[in-house]
Every structure is written in C-alpha cells, then in structure tokens.
Design a protein around this motif. Structure first.
Motif, PDB file in Angstrom:
ATOM      1  N   PHE A   5      -2.083  13.129  -8.344  1.00  0.00           N
ATOM      2  CA  PHE A   5      -2.889  11.969  -8.172  1.00  0.00           C
ATOM      3  C   PHE A   5      -2.212  10.952  -7.268  1.00  0.00           C
ATOM      4  CE2 PHE A   5      -5.391   8.893  -9.013  1.00  0.00           C
ATOM      5  CZ  PHE A   5      -6.968   9.560  -9.044  1.00  0.00           C
ATOM      6  N   GLY A   6      -3.823  10.382  -6.380  1.00  0.00           N
ATOM      7  CA  GLY A   6      -2.988   9.677  -4.821  1.00  0.00           C
ATOM      8  C   GLY A   6      -3.045   8.129  -5.313  1.00  0.00           C
ATOM      9  N   ILE A   7      -2.657   7.636  -4.504  1.00  0.00           N
ATOM     10  CA  ILE A   7      -2.875   6.610  -4.635  1.00  0.00           C
ATOM     11  C   ILE A   7      -2.768   5.633  -2.823  1.00  0.00           C
ATOM     12  CG2 ILE A   7      -2.351   3.834  -5.156  1.00  0.00           C
ATOM     13  CD1 ILE A   7      -0.946   6.603  -7.143  1.00  0.00           C
ATOM     14  N   THR A   8      -4.376   5.483  -2.213  1.00  0.00           N
ATOM     15  CA  THR A   8      -4.365   5.626  -0.908  1.00  0.00           C
ATOM     16  C   THR A   8      -4.695   3.634  -0.870  1.00  0.00           C
ATOM     17  OG1 THR A   8      -5.016   6.383   1.101  1.00  0.00           O
ATOM     18  CG2 THR A   8      -6.536   5.956  -0.869  1.00  0.00           C
ATOM     19  N   GLY A   9      -5.010   3.844   0.442  1.00  0.00           N
ATOM     20  CA  GLY A   9      -5.252   2.062   0.580  1.00  0.00           C
ATOM     21  C   GLY A   9      -4.324   1.946   1.874  1.00  0.00           C
ATOM     22  N   TRP A  10      -5.014   0.615   2.499  1.00  0.00           N
ATOM     23  CA  TRP A  10      -4.989  -0.259   3.684  1.00  0.00           C
ATOM     24  C   TRP A  10      -3.645  -0.418   3.582  1.00  0.00           C
ATOM     25  CZ3 TRP A  10      -6.917   2.223   7.875  1.00  0.00           C
ATOM     26  CH2 TRP A  10      -8.290   2.114   7.983  1.00  0.00           C
ATOM     27  N   LYS A  11      -2.488  -0.673   4.262  1.00  0.00           N
ATOM     28  CA  LYS A  11      -1.670  -2.098   4.459  1.00  0.00           C
ATOM     29  C   LYS A  11      -1.162  -3.249   3.743  1.00  0.00           C
ATOM     30  CE  LYS A  11       2.701  -4.033   7.166  1.00  0.00           C
ATOM     31  NZ  LYS A  11       3.060  -4.130   8.575  1.00  0.00           N
ATOM     32  N   ASN A  12      -1.114  -3.413   2.729  1.00  0.00           N
ATOM     33  CA  ASN A  12      -1.171  -4.202   1.943  1.00  0.00           C
ATOM     34  C   ASN A  12      -2.494  -4.589   0.964  1.00  0.00           C
ATOM     35  OD1 ASN A  12       1.253  -6.144   3.074  1.00  0.00           O
ATOM     36  ND2 ASN A  12      -0.144  -6.592   4.639  1.00  0.00           N
ATOM     37  N   SER A  13      -2.538  -4.000   0.683  1.00  0.00           N
ATOM     38  CA  SER A  13      -3.201  -3.162  -0.554  1.00  0.00           C
ATOM     39  C   SER A  13      -2.753  -3.245  -1.488  1.00  0.00           C
ATOM     40  CB  SER A  13      -4.528  -2.235   0.078  1.00  0.00           C
ATOM     41  OG  SER A  13      -3.900  -1.299  -0.525  1.00  0.00           O
TER      42      SER A  13
ATOM     43  N   THR B 121       6.967  11.453  -7.578  1.00  0.00           N
ATOM     44  CA  THR B 121       6.656  10.651  -6.642  1.00  0.00           C
ATOM     45  C   THR B 121       6.804  10.749  -5.221  1.00  0.00           C
ATOM     46  OG1 THR B 121       7.881   8.671  -6.572  1.00  0.00           O
ATOM     47  CG2 THR B 121       6.122   8.362  -7.928  1.00  0.00           C
ATOM     48  N   VAL B 122       5.355  11.040  -4.188  1.00  0.00           N
ATOM     49  CA  VAL B 122       6.206  11.313  -3.514  1.00  0.00           C
ATOM     50  C   VAL B 122       4.954  10.061  -2.497  1.00  0.00           C
ATOM     51  CG1 VAL B 122       5.502  12.711  -0.987  1.00  0.00           C
ATOM     52  CG2 VAL B 122       5.914  13.585  -3.471  1.00  0.00           C
ATOM     53  N   LYS B 123       6.197   9.178  -1.773  1.00  0.00           N
ATOM     54  CA  LYS B 123       6.315   7.753  -0.762  1.00  0.00           C
ATOM     55  C   LYS B 123       5.868   8.704   0.683  1.00  0.00           C
ATOM     56  CE  LYS B 123       5.593   3.337   1.231  1.00  0.00           C
ATOM     57  NZ  LYS B 123       4.303   3.189   0.873  1.00  0.00           N
ATOM     58  N   HIS B 124       4.354   8.513   1.002  1.00  0.00           N
ATOM     59  CA  HIS B 124       4.229   8.867   2.896  1.00  0.00           C
ATOM     60  C   HIS B 124       5.017   6.922   3.321  1.00  0.00           C
ATOM     61  CE1 HIS B 124       3.021   9.497   6.910  1.00  0.00           C
ATOM     62  NE2 HIS B 124       3.199  10.587   6.158  1.00  0.00           N
ATOM     63  N   ALA B 125       6.262   7.179   4.751  1.00  0.00           N
ATOM     64  CA  ALA B 125       6.284   6.440   5.286  1.00  0.00           C
ATOM     65  C   ALA B 125       5.865   6.662   6.907  1.00  0.00           C
ATOM     66  CB  ALA B 125       7.986   6.239   5.133  1.00  0.00           C
ATOM     67  N   HIS B 126       4.911   5.735   7.435  1.00  0.00           N
ATOM     68  CA  HIS B 126       4.807   5.827   8.637  1.00  0.00           C
ATOM     69  C   HIS B 126       5.734   5.635  10.651  1.00  0.00           C
ATOM     70  CE1 HIS B 126       0.465   6.758   8.358  1.00  0.00           C
ATOM     71  NE2 HIS B 126       0.402   5.998   6.682  1.00  0.00           N
ATOM     72  N   HIS B 127       6.713   5.100   9.186  1.00  0.00           N
ATOM     73  CA  HIS B 127       7.424   4.035  10.505  1.00  0.00           C
ATOM     74  C   HIS B 127       9.282   4.841   9.787  1.00  0.00           C
ATOM     75  CE1 HIS B 127       9.035   2.384   6.734  1.00  0.00           C
ATOM     76  NE2 HIS B 127       7.762   1.789   6.595  1.00  0.00           N
ATOM     77  N   ASP B 128       9.840   4.265  10.974  1.00  0.00           N
ATOM     78  CA  ASP B 128      11.560   4.998  10.717  1.00  0.00           C
ATOM     79  C   ASP B 128      12.310   4.497   9.846  1.00  0.00           C
ATOM     80  OD1 ASP B 128      13.712   6.831  11.134  1.00  0.00           O
ATOM     81  OD2 ASP B 128      14.981   4.945  12.328  1.00  0.00           O
ATOM     82  N   PHE B 129      12.445   5.111   8.660  1.00  0.00           N
ATOM     83  CA  PHE B 129      12.844   4.615   7.412  1.00  0.00           C
ATOM     84  C   PHE B 129      14.604   5.037   6.915  1.00  0.00           C
ATOM     85  CE2 PHE B 129      11.280   8.337   6.395  1.00  0.00           C
ATOM     86  CZ  PHE B 129      12.083   8.499   4.843  1.00  0.00           C
ATOM     87  N   ASP B 130      15.673   4.348   6.288  1.00  0.00           N
ATOM     88  CA  ASP B 130      16.600   5.479   6.061  1.00  0.00           C
ATOM     89  C   ASP B 130      17.451   4.787   4.897  1.00  0.00           C
ATOM     90  OD1 ASP B 130      19.169   6.732   6.513  1.00  0.00           O
ATOM     91  OD2 ASP B 130      19.457   5.808   7.843  1.00  0.00           O
TER      92      ASP B 130
ATOM     93  N   LYS C 160      -0.985  -0.823  -2.901  1.00  0.00           N
ATOM     94  CA  LYS C 160      -0.834   0.540  -3.540  1.00  0.00           C
ATOM     95  C   LYS C 160       1.076   0.759  -3.921  1.00  0.00           C
ATOM     96  CE  LYS C 160      -0.296   2.127   0.155  1.00  0.00           C
ATOM     97  NZ  LYS C 160      -0.715   0.834   1.501  1.00  0.00           N
ATOM     98  N   THR C 161       2.056   0.120  -3.643  1.00  0.00           N
ATOM     99  CA  THR C 161       3.553   0.261  -4.093  1.00  0.00           C
ATOM    100  C   THR C 161       3.548  -0.126  -5.541  1.00  0.00           C
ATOM    101  OG1 THR C 161       4.231   0.296  -2.372  1.00  0.00           O
ATOM    102  CG2 THR C 161       5.478  -0.070  -4.245  1.00  0.00           C
ATOM    103  N   THR C 162       3.048  -1.725  -5.763  1.00  0.00           N
ATOM    104  CA  THR C 162       2.332  -2.439  -7.010  1.00  0.00           C
ATOM    105  C   THR C 162       1.838  -1.249  -7.988  1.00  0.00           C
ATOM    106  OG1 THR C 162       2.961  -4.342  -6.141  1.00  0.00           O
ATOM    107  CG2 THR C 162       1.568  -3.911  -8.373  1.00  0.00           C
TER     108      THR C 162
ATOM    109  N   VAL D 212       2.319  14.170 -10.518  1.00  0.00           N
ATOM    110  CA  VAL D 212       3.117  13.458  -9.136  1.00  0.00           C
ATOM    111  C   VAL D 212       2.300  12.994  -8.379  1.00  0.00           C
ATOM    112  CG1 VAL D 212       4.103  14.397  -7.103  1.00  0.00           C
ATOM    113  CG2 VAL D 212       3.767  16.076  -8.790  1.00  0.00           C
ATOM    114  N   LEU D 213       2.932  11.532  -8.507  1.00  0.00           N
ATOM    115  CA  LEU D 213       2.245  10.439  -7.866  1.00  0.00           C
ATOM    116  C   LEU D 213       2.259  10.456  -6.039  1.00  0.00           C
ATOM    117  CD1 LEU D 213       1.535   8.056 -11.217  1.00  0.00           C
ATOM    118  CD2 LEU D 213       0.197   9.599 -10.115  1.00  0.00           C
TER     119      LEU D 213
END
Length: 169
Positions: free
Chosen positions: A6-14, A36-45, A16-18, A99-100
């Motif tokens: 099941f997914g949690i989606t939305g625009w940036k700062n909407s 959980t699976v978290k998709h990131a749209h940027h380079d992360f480490d 989702k993470t909270t 899985v969220l």
C-alpha cells in the motif's frame, strides 16, 4: 508469494513521511510486521565518508553488507545500471504482513494521496491516477469521490488500509 503493498503518495511537503511514520507505528502497535520502501528522487547516501563500508564502495564494490548483532544493511551501488523497479525491490524484502511504499507516484499499487493546505495549489494526483483509493488532508476536501481522511486520523487510515489490502483479522 502474495505481498500486501500500500502506497503513500503526494507532492513534496504534503506529509508523506510523517503519515508513513505514523502508519508504521500504528500497524506495529496492532501486531503487524511492517516493511517500508522509500523512493528518493535525488542522490542520497546512508553511509558516512571514512567508514569502512564507505571505503569499500569507493574502492569499487557493487554491494556492501554491514552486519552486527543488532541489524544488517545491504547497499548496492548502481554504477551504470538502471534504477531497479519497485517490483525488484519488493522481491528482495523479507517476510512481512504489509509493505508501505512512500513515493513511487506512477506505480500501479493502491495508494493514499497526502495533501497539505500550504501545497493546495498543486493539482490533485487522484484526478489522473486510478490507483489512488483515498485522500488524507489537513484541510476540508470537497468534490472528491474517494474516501477523505484527516491527515492526523492515523487509526482510521490504518483501518481503511487493513480493509483495502485484506489484512484485517
């Protein structure tokens, strides 16, 4: 293997993470095993420069596993590979009840769309995504055919997700 996703989606700062964090806590409180699976749209480490595992990756290792008596992690450097699909990531997860998935706007799993008043000018995702089955917002939402929840009503949202995914006992 049938996997409940099941997914949690939305625009940036909407929110989702909270919301994801609150959902995980409520599912766990109810006795469910959650991944959980978290998709990131940027380079992360997730590694720190100077750490042994960081040095292994910098030296060219494609995968680095870090293991202790409390946790383990596996990092995979894509190098010139394409980003893996959500299905590929899901297939690598261990056994769990649900899985969220945070993010992955364009994937075909059931999702709840998060909305915040300060981002109200963004076009609703539900208008173009038939996989969005509910909305969680911090303001009154009118004109929707989908169930609408208060963004902070975690228990009702978890009840809905349990019913939607067939997780309810």
């Amino acid at each position: 293997m049938m996997r409940r996703v099941f997914g949690i989606t939305g625009w940036k700062n909407s929110g989702k993470t909270t919301l994801t964090e609150k959902l995980v806590a409520e599912f766990a409180r109810r006795g469910w095993k959650v991944s959980t699976v978290k998709h990131a749209h940027h380079d992360f480490d997730i590694d720190k420069p100077g750490a042994d595992s960081f040095r292994h990756r910098q030296a060219g290792a494609t995968e680095v596993a870090i293991v202790s008596d409390r946790r383990w992690a596996l990092m995979h450097e894509l190098r010139d590979e394409d980003e893996p699909t959500l299905d590929a990531i899901l297939s690598r997860l261990g056994t769990c009840d649900i899985v969220l998935v945070e993010g992955y706007k364009r994937e075909a799993h059931s999702k709840i769309e998060t909305r915040r008043l300060e981002a109200k000018d963004r076009a609703p995702l539900s208008a173009k995504d038939p996989h969005i089955v509910a909305i969680a917002a911090d303001f009154a939402v009118a004109g929707e055919n989908l169930p609408v929840f208060d963004l902070d009503d975690t228990k009702s949202i978890v009840d809905f997700i349990e019913r939607t995914t067939g997780l309810a006992r």
